[in-house]
Every structure is written in C-alpha cells, then in structure tokens.
Design a protein around this motif. Structure first.
Motif: not given
Length: 183
Positions: A155-161
């Motif tokens: 799971x990725x909560x942000x574009x940066x991640x």
C-alpha cells in the motif's frame, strides 16, 4: 434574364459536395478523439502522461518480457477513498511519469483485478502495487513499500512513496536481470 437568374439557384452538385466534405471532417475528428480517449482511458485518471497498458495481465507480462522492462501493477477500485487520494497525487506528478518510464505499467480497476494469489501476498486491501520480473513474469513480493505500513506492505499513501519505491525497486530488478544474463 429572369430565367437565367432562376437557373442559378439550383446547384445540387455543389451542395452535395459540401455535405460530403463536412461528413469526412466529422469522421476524422471522431476517429481522432476516440483514439486519444482510449489511450488515456487506461490511465483511469492516475496520470495520462504515463503509457498505461490495457488491463490484460497476460498481454502486459508479454510486453514486459519483450521490452525487458519490469512490470508495475497497480490494483485499485473506483469506490476506494485511498485509491482516489493516490490518484489525485499521481495524476500531475512529473516524478511519477519519469519513474514510470523505467517500467511497463498497468492498472486493474474493480473486477479486472488478477485472481492470482501472488497479487495479494499479505491481503486484498487496496490500492496495492506489485512489481513483476520482466523475464520470468513472476511477482517479486520482496519489493514493497519500505516506507509504509508493515502490515500493508504493498500500500502506498503518497506519490513520493511510490516514486521512491519505483526507483529503488528498479535497481533491484535490473540487477536481477543482469545476473541472469551472466549465467
């Protein structure tokens, strides 16, 4: 003279020609729009500048094998809030476009999600992002979001991640590919 003037008033060939031209132009416009819409449609709003493959897993794996680029799979649902949040971050993100250029990318929406358990190593939550080896077509479960929640590794909560993971994982995938070539 009056008769001559009357004769001037009925040029059917010209009228027909005009209609034909207008129809031809309309046809070209319709075709162009349709093509553009289809290409952008595969993005589902995640970023139209990225070359998303059509949501067909077998075809996407074949494309990756042919190009030698690893495949990144994004699984999401239309109704999912976390998916919409990620979408809003990715849709205009230049760093994501750049990171995606190293991969073949595909996203699966709603019922398109692959049924294969390899795509849910630690559960069926969404959105999930998985990385697939170009040569073998196998999901690489060790390539997850190290900066995220250890209970929901994909799971990725942000574009940066996601961009960080894409860059980091690409090095691992490229190294694996290079290792195979030496054997």
């Amino acid at each position: 003279h009056h008769h001559h003037h009357h004769h001037h008033h009925q040029p059917p060939p010209l009228a027909m020609h005009t209609v034909a031209t207008v129809m031809a132009v309309a046809l070209v416009a319709a075709t162009t729009c349709a093509t553009a819409a289809v290409a952008a449609d595969h993005s589902r709003g995640f970023n139209d500048a990225v070359n998303w493959l059509k949501p067909d897993l077998a075809a996407a794996k074949a494309t990756a094998k042919a190009s030698g680029k690893p495949l990144m799979v994004l699984i999401h649902k239309t109704w999912c809030g976390a998916c919409k949040n990620l979408k809003s971050q990715l849709k205009d993100d230049a760093a994501f476009v750049k990171a995606a250029a190293q991969y073949e990318v595909v996203n699966f929406e709603d019922d398109e999600e692959p049924s294969d358990d390899a795509f849910k190593p630690d559960g069926g939550y969404i959105p999930r992002v998985l990385f697939i080896d170009a040569a073998t077509g196998a999901v690489r479960p060790e390539l997850y979001n190290t900066g995220g929640n250890p209970q929901y590794k994909y799971f990725y909560s942000s574009a940066a991640q996601l961009v960080t993971a894409m860059d980091t994982h690409h090095a691992a995938l490229a190294a694996a590919a290079a290792g195979k070539d030496e054997l």
